[in-house]
Design a protein around this motif. Structure first.
Motif, PDB file in Angstrom:
ATOM      1  N   LEU B 124     -47.147  11.758   0.323  1.00  0.00           N
ATOM      2  CA  LEU B 124     -47.894  11.498  -0.856  1.00  0.00           C
ATOM      3  C   LEU B 124     -49.146  12.319  -0.952  1.00  0.00           C
ATOM      4  O   LEU B 124     -49.925  11.851   0.103  1.00  0.00           O
ATOM      5  N   GLU B 125     -49.514  13.200  -1.655  1.00  0.00           N
ATOM      6  CA  GLU B 125     -50.809  13.963  -1.655  1.00  0.00           C
ATOM      7  C   GLU B 125     -51.870  12.862  -2.415  1.00  0.00           C
ATOM      8  O   GLU B 125     -52.452  11.865  -1.342  1.00  0.00           O
ATOM      9  N   ASP B 126     -52.279  13.117  -3.437  1.00  0.00           N
ATOM     10  CA  ASP B 126     -53.434  12.308  -3.833  1.00  0.00           C
ATOM     11  C   ASP B 126     -53.175  11.369  -4.983  1.00  0.00           C
ATOM     12  O   ASP B 126     -53.634  11.355  -6.062  1.00  0.00           O
ATOM     13  N   ILE B 127     -52.077  10.434  -4.652  1.00  0.00           N
ATOM     14  CA  ILE B 127     -51.792   9.388  -5.697  1.00  0.00           C
ATOM     15  C   ILE B 127     -53.185   8.331  -5.687  1.00  0.00           C
ATOM     16  O   ILE B 127     -53.223   8.081  -4.771  1.00  0.00           O
ATOM     17  N   VAL B 128     -53.548   8.295  -6.961  1.00  0.00           N
ATOM     18  CA  VAL B 128     -54.811   7.318  -7.019  1.00  0.00           C
ATOM     19  C   VAL B 128     -54.624   6.011  -7.404  1.00  0.00           C
ATOM     20  O   VAL B 128     -55.692   5.120  -7.126  1.00  0.00           O
ATOM     21  N   ASP B 129     -53.642   5.693  -8.119  1.00  0.00           N
ATOM     22  CA  ASP B 129     -53.338   4.245  -8.652  1.00  0.00           C
ATOM     23  C   ASP B 129     -52.461   3.571  -7.569  1.00  0.00           C
ATOM     24  O   ASP B 129     -51.647   3.857  -7.073  1.00  0.00           O
ATOM     25  N   HIS B 130     -53.109   2.325  -7.388  1.00  0.00           N
ATOM     26  CA  HIS B 130     -52.564   1.522  -6.031  1.00  0.00           C
ATOM     27  C   HIS B 130     -51.259   1.098  -6.819  1.00  0.00           C
ATOM     28  O   HIS B 130     -50.436   0.607  -5.958  1.00  0.00           O
ATOM     29  N   THR B 131     -50.963   0.781  -8.013  1.00  0.00           N
ATOM     30  CA  THR B 131     -49.833   0.609  -8.544  1.00  0.00           C
ATOM     31  C   THR B 131     -48.633   1.453  -8.163  1.00  0.00           C
ATOM     32  O   THR B 131     -47.604   1.040  -7.774  1.00  0.00           O
ATOM     33  N   ASN B 132     -49.093   2.784  -8.479  1.00  0.00           N
ATOM     34  CA  ASN B 132     -47.991   3.470  -8.107  1.00  0.00           C
ATOM     35  C   ASN B 132     -47.616   3.688  -6.637  1.00  0.00           C
ATOM     36  O   ASN B 132     -46.606   3.880  -6.220  1.00  0.00           O
ATOM     37  N   VAL B 133     -48.825   3.751  -5.658  1.00  0.00           N
ATOM     38  CA  VAL B 133     -48.544   3.671  -4.146  1.00  0.00           C
ATOM     39  C   VAL B 133     -47.611   2.499  -3.871  1.00  0.00           C
ATOM     40  O   VAL B 133     -46.507   2.683  -3.242  1.00  0.00           O
ATOM     41  N   GLY B 134     -47.994   1.311  -4.477  1.00  0.00           N
ATOM     42  CA  GLY B 134     -46.851   0.344  -4.237  1.00  0.00           C
ATOM     43  C   GLY B 134     -45.639   0.279  -4.639  1.00  0.00           C
ATOM     44  O   GLY B 134     -44.682   0.101  -4.018  1.00  0.00           O
ATOM     45  N   ALA B 135     -45.521   0.903  -5.728  1.00  0.00           N
ATOM     46  CA  ALA B 135     -44.067   1.200  -6.312  1.00  0.00           C
ATOM     47  C   ALA B 135     -43.564   1.958  -5.492  1.00  0.00           C
ATOM     48  O   ALA B 135     -42.287   1.991  -5.364  1.00  0.00           O
ATOM     49  N   ILE B 136     -44.028   3.258  -5.019  1.00  0.00           N
ATOM     50  CA  ILE B 136     -43.461   4.200  -4.535  1.00  0.00           C
ATOM     51  C   ILE B 136     -43.016   3.715  -2.989  1.00  0.00           C
ATOM     52  O   ILE B 136     -41.836   4.177  -2.467  1.00  0.00           O
ATOM     53  N   PHE B 137     -43.968   2.577  -2.389  1.00  0.00           N
ATOM     54  CA  PHE B 137     -43.212   2.545  -1.098  1.00  0.00           C
ATOM     55  C   PHE B 137     -41.933   1.522  -1.208  1.00  0.00           C
ATOM     56  O   PHE B 137     -40.932   1.404  -0.700  1.00  0.00           O
ATOM     57  N   ARG B 138     -42.036   0.653  -2.459  1.00  0.00           N
ATOM     58  CA  ARG B 138     -40.873  -0.325  -2.697  1.00  0.00           C
ATOM     59  C   ARG B 138     -39.698   0.546  -2.746  1.00  0.00           C
ATOM     60  O   ARG B 138     -38.702   0.346  -2.298  1.00  0.00           O
ATOM     61  N   SER B 139     -39.693   1.641  -3.587  1.00  0.00           N
ATOM     62  CA  SER B 139     -38.604   2.324  -4.020  1.00  0.00           C
ATOM     63  C   SER B 139     -38.072   3.037  -2.759  1.00  0.00           C
ATOM     64  O   SER B 139     -36.870   3.154  -2.591  1.00  0.00           O
ATOM     65  N   GLY B 140     -38.967   3.749  -1.836  1.00  0.00           N
ATOM     66  CA  GLY B 140     -38.656   4.393  -0.628  1.00  0.00           C
ATOM     67  C   GLY B 140     -38.033   3.421   0.010  1.00  0.00           C
ATOM     68  O   GLY B 140     -36.676   3.607   0.892  1.00  0.00           O
ATOM     69  N   ALA B 141     -38.447   2.319   0.399  1.00  0.00           N
ATOM     70  CA  ALA B 141     -37.932   1.241   1.166  1.00  0.00           C
ATOM     71  C   ALA B 141     -36.338   0.784   0.766  1.00  0.00           C
ATOM     72  O   ALA B 141     -35.498   0.836   1.291  1.00  0.00           O
ATOM     73  N   ALA B 142     -36.376   0.705  -0.579  1.00  0.00           N
ATOM     74  CA  ALA B 142     -35.098   0.152  -1.197  1.00  0.00           C
ATOM     75  C   ALA B 142     -34.096   1.343  -1.257  1.00  0.00           C
ATOM     76  O   ALA B 142     -32.762   1.161  -0.884  1.00  0.00           O
ATOM     77  N   LEU B 143     -34.391   2.430  -1.240  1.00  0.00           N
ATOM     78  CA  LEU B 143     -33.548   3.625  -1.359  1.00  0.00           C
ATOM     79  C   LEU B 143     -33.415   4.453  -0.022  1.00  0.00           C
ATOM     80  O   LEU B 143     -32.908   5.627  -0.183  1.00  0.00           O
ATOM     81  N   GLY B 144     -33.694   3.735   1.055  1.00  0.00           N
ATOM     82  CA  GLY B 144     -33.222   4.257   2.318  1.00  0.00           C
ATOM     83  C   GLY B 144     -34.095   5.166   2.807  1.00  0.00           C
ATOM     84  O   GLY B 144     -33.599   5.955   3.945  1.00  0.00           O
ATOM     85  N   PHE B 145     -35.351   5.356   2.495  1.00  0.00           N
ATOM     86  CA  PHE B 145     -36.096   6.212   3.307  1.00  0.00           C
ATOM     87  C   PHE B 145     -36.676   5.720   4.606  1.00  0.00           C
ATOM     88  O   PHE B 145     -36.803   4.426   4.526  1.00  0.00           O
ATOM     89  N   ASP B 146     -37.401   6.581   5.515  1.00  0.00           N
ATOM     90  CA  ASP B 146     -37.285   6.049   6.578  1.00  0.00           C
ATOM     91  C   ASP B 146     -39.270   5.799   7.019  1.00  0.00           C
ATOM     92  O   ASP B 146     -39.754   5.269   7.842  1.00  0.00           O
ATOM     93  N   ALA B 147     -39.872   6.707   6.329  1.00  0.00           N
ATOM     94  CA  ALA B 147     -41.453   6.707   6.457  1.00  0.00           C
ATOM     95  C   ALA B 147     -42.123   7.392   5.194  1.00  0.00           C
ATOM     96  O   ALA B 147     -41.530   8.052   4.455  1.00  0.00           O
ATOM     97  N   VAL B 148     -43.556   6.859   5.292  1.00  0.00           N
ATOM     98  CA  VAL B 148     -44.114   7.544   4.056  1.00  0.00           C
ATOM     99  C   VAL B 148     -45.473   8.022   4.879  1.00  0.00           C
ATOM    100  O   VAL B 148     -46.031   7.309   5.844  1.00  0.00           O
TER     101      VAL B 148
END
Lengths: 267, 267
Positions: B124-148
């Protein structure tokens, strides 16, 4: 051409449409009673007007006038020109995208007109979060969906925050509200749609499998907390899931919708 | 066993960790200075403690004690038991999920340890919105990503709202912050990752095509407003796009990430 009306007093009754924008309950009542909604930011205001919504008025600081000159040119609604701190005092927050417009709601279209040429639709049961409603409209529009239907209790797509998050997709995407919650899904099946409920139910199949080869698809989405009602889950033609990593509860409903729309658009 | 400490005075200095939770700038400073973060809601508080973060204290109304009894049992941190309206007075909002915990941040892991066994990562480069950061972590975790991996200026995943929207995915997903923004993508390429930037650039290819047959993938995501920096966009091994309907600007970054994660997990 909009008449430019300088206003210096936060208590001026002509600013009534713009009061207390952060108070969701108060806004719901006010907007329903007066049949209005609020658009925020130059791009969204322009899209609302271009989509045919009639402005009741505009409110902005002087420096935003130029950017919206063409829009103001196109209407006779008054434009209240206010100092920046007065805009904040009236609305209750810092209006960082500058321009606000109050617009007239239109009668909702009939289910028939919304579905007439639709091949892929979204059906939202009780999504309560305006951010999610806006994000769902935006994803649906971007990923080739033709219409959105809302259950009676789904949050308002014309609420300011829905519009903003949806980048105005609610103006371009045909949508209406279902009168009959109980018969909604059977009715859609009768109209030739395969209703596919996104759910964590035991008998849910991979969404990619569920949509494969289906002509007219209605993706059915439930509320953020407890998902779909038992009635809707049971009445859907299919129950589908986005396969997830072990130990993860679920995707956020807006993220799940984006994935399901993508998969459906590639069916 | 946490000691239960009744507090009746909103000014009590022992509640300092919980003050003014809606004031983002103030919280950033306070949390950085004291090396703490806040978790909200029974489920998220439990996940933070189970993930090994050491509680500094808890704050909750009496009725939430039972639900967190096992968590309180496991620690010696004090639990401030307060009337409901006092919680609101201190934090500045209605704490509707009841329990709050203040926890110690941990030193960030090394890039090496985060990437050691990773095959699919988000950058993630410069995501400024905390809602987006949280949603991205959740999607990554749910869809099999290993790290951020986070660029130096990306918003904080341990900010209360990121954690809440992510349903605690930030506790289970390995992540760290990149020290070197300039060399970040070339470094990942050297480590064997194919860096794929999500962008609307002219030479972007369909993301499904971009990830096909790739072993180690790093999906690179830019800020909500203007997208990726020119440097990152140019240095990525590939530029990719989620195909969209004509006339639509773009997907919300969290929705785009969910779709891209789904596509990548099916490569």
């Amino acid at each position: 051409m909009a008449e430019l009306v300088p206003v210096e007093d936060a208590g001026d009754p002509r600013l009534a449409d713009y009061r207390d924008l952060r108070d969701v309950e108060l806004r719901k009542n006010l907007e329903a009673e007066h049949g209005l909604f609020l658009a925020e930011g130059e791009k969204v205001v322009r899209r609302a007007v271009e989509a045919g919504y009639r402005p009741r008025s505009f409110l902005m600081a002087e420096r935003w006038l130029d950017g919206l000159a063409d829009v103001l040119e196109s209407t006779d609604a008054p434009c209240f020109v206010v100092p920046e701190d007065l805009a904040e005092e009236v609305t209750g927050f810092h209006v960082h995208r500058g321009a606000l417009a109050s617009l007239e709601r239109q009668p909702l279209p009939t289910l028939w007109s919304v579905l007439e040429d639709a091949r892929s639709i979204l059906v939202l049961e009780d999504i309560v979060d305006h951010t999610n409603v806006g994000a769902i409209f935006r994803s649906g529009a971007a990923l080739g969906f033709d219409a959105v239907l809302l259950a009676p209790r789904c949050a308002d797509p014309l609420y300011r925050r829905s519009i903003k998050v949806g980048m105005g997709a609610v103006f371009s995407m045909p949508w209406t509200r279902l009168d009959d919650w109980f018969e909604a899904l059977p009715s859609l099946s009768q109209l030739g749609f395969t209703t596919i409920a996104l759910t964590l139910a035991e008998d849910a199949v991979d969404v990619a499998e569920a949509v494969r080869g289906v002509d007219k698809v209605a993706l059915v989405l439930g509320s953020e907390g407890h998902g779909l009602s038992a009635r809707w889950e049971a009445m859907a033609d299919k129950r589908a899931i986005i396969p997830m990593a072990p130990g993860i509860d679920s995707l956020n409903v807006a993220a799940a919708t984006a994935v399901a729309c993508y998969v459906t658009s590639h069916r």
